[in-house]
Design a protein around this motif. Structure first.
Motif, PDB file in Angstrom:
ATOM      1  N   GLY A  20       0.817  -1.212   0.000  1.00  5.30           N
ATOM      2  CA  GLY A  20       0.000   0.000   0.000  1.00  5.30           C
ATOM      3  C   GLY A  20       0.848   1.258   0.000  1.00  5.30           C
ATOM      4  O   GLY A  20       0.570   2.202  -0.737  1.00  5.30           O
ATOM      5  N   PHE A  23       2.580   1.562  -3.426  1.00  6.64           N
ATOM      6  CA  PHE A  23       1.584   1.922  -4.447  1.00  6.64           C
ATOM      7  C   PHE A  23       1.252   3.407  -4.338  1.00  6.64           C
ATOM      8  O   PHE A  23       1.203   4.128  -5.340  1.00  6.64           O
ATOM      9  CB  PHE A  23       0.332   1.050  -4.272  1.00  6.64           C
ATOM     10  CG  PHE A  23      -0.754   1.324  -5.264  1.00  6.64           C
ATOM     11  CD1 PHE A  23      -0.542   1.138  -6.624  1.00  6.64           C
ATOM     12  CD2 PHE A  23      -2.009   1.766  -4.841  1.00  6.64           C
ATOM     13  CE1 PHE A  23      -1.562   1.398  -7.544  1.00  6.64           C
ATOM     14  CE2 PHE A  23      -3.029   2.021  -5.759  1.00  6.64           C
ATOM     15  CZ  PHE A  23      -2.806   1.836  -7.113  1.00  6.64           C
ATOM     16  N   GLY A 113      -6.161   0.343  -7.980  1.00  7.20           N
ATOM     17  CA  GLY A 113      -6.852   0.831  -6.787  1.00  7.20           C
ATOM     18  C   GLY A 113      -8.223   0.175  -6.631  1.00  7.20           C
ATOM     19  O   GLY A 113      -8.612  -0.240  -5.535  1.00  7.20           O
ATOM     20  N   CYS A 116      -7.761  -3.307  -5.328  1.00  4.42           N
ATOM     21  CA  CYS A 116      -7.480  -3.302  -3.882  1.00  4.42           C
ATOM     22  C   CYS A 116      -8.798  -3.189  -3.126  1.00  4.42           C
ATOM     23  O   CYS A 116      -9.088  -3.955  -2.191  1.00  4.42           O
ATOM     24  CB  CYS A 116      -6.590  -2.120  -3.496  1.00  4.42           C
ATOM     25  SG  CYS A 116      -4.975  -2.090  -4.282  1.00  4.42           S
ATOM     26  N   LYS A 117      -9.591  -2.192  -3.562  1.00  6.81           N
ATOM     27  CA  LYS A 117     -10.839  -1.892  -2.873  1.00  6.81           C
ATOM     28  C   LYS A 117     -11.816  -3.061  -2.964  1.00  6.81           C
ATOM     29  O   LYS A 117     -12.488  -3.402  -1.979  1.00  6.81           O
ATOM     30  CB  LYS A 117     -11.454  -0.621  -3.476  1.00  6.81           C
ATOM     31  CG  LYS A 117     -12.706  -0.164  -2.757  1.00  6.81           C
ATOM     32  CD  LYS A 117     -13.265   1.110  -3.370  1.00  6.81           C
ATOM     33  CE  LYS A 117     -14.405   1.679  -2.542  1.00  6.81           C
ATOM     34  NZ  LYS A 117     -15.466   0.717  -2.234  1.00  6.81           N
ATOM     35  N   HIS A 120     -10.843  -5.625  -0.454  1.00  6.41           N
ATOM     36  CA  HIS A 120     -11.079  -5.137   0.911  1.00  6.41           C
ATOM     37  C   HIS A 120     -12.573  -5.135   1.241  1.00  6.41           C
ATOM     38  O   HIS A 120     -12.977  -5.530   2.331  1.00  6.41           O
ATOM     39  CB  HIS A 120     -10.503  -3.726   1.081  1.00  6.41           C
ATOM     40  CG  HIS A 120      -9.003  -3.699   1.023  1.00  6.41           C
ATOM     41  ND1 HIS A 120      -8.271  -2.565   0.770  1.00  6.41           N
ATOM     42  CD2 HIS A 120      -8.099  -4.700   1.193  1.00  6.41           C
ATOM     43  CE1 HIS A 120      -6.972  -2.860   0.787  1.00  6.41           C
ATOM     44  NE2 HIS A 120      -6.843  -4.148   1.028  1.00  6.41           N
TER      45      HIS A 120
HETATM   46  C1  ASC Z   1      -4.205   2.468  -1.886  1.00  2.00           C
HETATM   47  C2  ASC Z   1      -4.294   1.557  -0.808  1.00  2.00           C
HETATM   48  C3  ASC Z   1      -5.399   0.817  -0.980  1.00  2.00           C
HETATM   49  C4  ASC Z   1      -6.065   1.193  -2.229  1.00  2.00           C
HETATM   50  C5  ASC Z   1      -7.490   1.554  -2.061  1.00  2.00           C
HETATM   51  C6  ASC Z   1      -8.076   2.050  -3.343  1.00  2.00           C
HETATM   52  O1  ASC Z   1      -3.341   3.281  -2.083  1.00  2.00           O
HETATM   53  O2  ASC Z   1      -3.450   1.444   0.205  1.00  2.00           O
HETATM   54  O3  ASC Z   1      -5.841  -0.131  -0.199  1.00  2.00           O
HETATM   55  O4  ASC Z   1      -5.289   2.291  -2.738  1.00  2.00           O
HETATM   56  O5  ASC Z   1      -7.610   2.547  -1.090  1.00  2.00           O
HETATM   57  O6  ASC Z   1      -9.422   2.359  -3.178  1.00  2.00           O
END
Ligand code: ASC
Length: 126
Positions: A20, A23, A113, A116-117, A120
């Motif tokens: 993270g 990135f 991104g 990642c989301k 999550h």
């Molecule tokens: C980032 C990070 C995440 C993703 C997410 C994108 O930089 O650490 O987990 O982007 O936030 O929505």
């Protein structure tokens, strides 16, 4: 291999944290708050593709805990797909960086991104 579940949890949390952080270092470039140095971005995306591969082995059987939802172990194929999607998106970001075209980097960065989301939202507790 990990000696105990806590070791796996600690490993994946640190791997995801570094991922993270590294990135996020591209964010100022993508937001045009920092100059686009194509060579520097390429170096960073090469690192990111390596980092993106690290966390997943630490989600093995019996390592429930941390912020991971139990769905990681109950819906393992879906979790693995989400992890694969992120790595695929990261490989595309690396390709975009090699193109030297900021517009392509921006689009590919956004897609990473999103990946990642997406994971999550489904698999991480708040
Ligand atoms: C980032 C990070 C995440 C993703 C997410 C994108 O930089 O650490 O987990 O982007 O936030 O929505």
């Amino acid at each position: 291999a990990f000696a105990k579940p806590e070791d796996a949890i600690k490993y994946r949390q640190s791997a995801l944290s570094v991922l993270g952080t590294q990135f996020g270092r591209l964010a100022p470039v993508v937001r045009e708050q920092a100059p686009f140095d194509a060579a520097a971005v390429q170096k960073q995306t090469a690192l990111l593709t390596q980092l993106a591969a690290l966390p997943w082995e630490a989600f093995g059987p019996g390592t429930e805990g941390g912020k991971a939802r139990d769905d990681v172990w109950k819906e393992t194929p879906k979790f693995q797909q989400a992890a694969t999607n992120m790595q695929t998106a990261m490989a595309k970001l690396d390709d975009a960086a090699k193109s030297g075209d900021l517009a392509q980097v921006k689009a590919a960065y956004g897609a990473v991104g999103q990946s990642c989301k997406a994971c999550h939202d489904s698999f991480r507790n708040r």
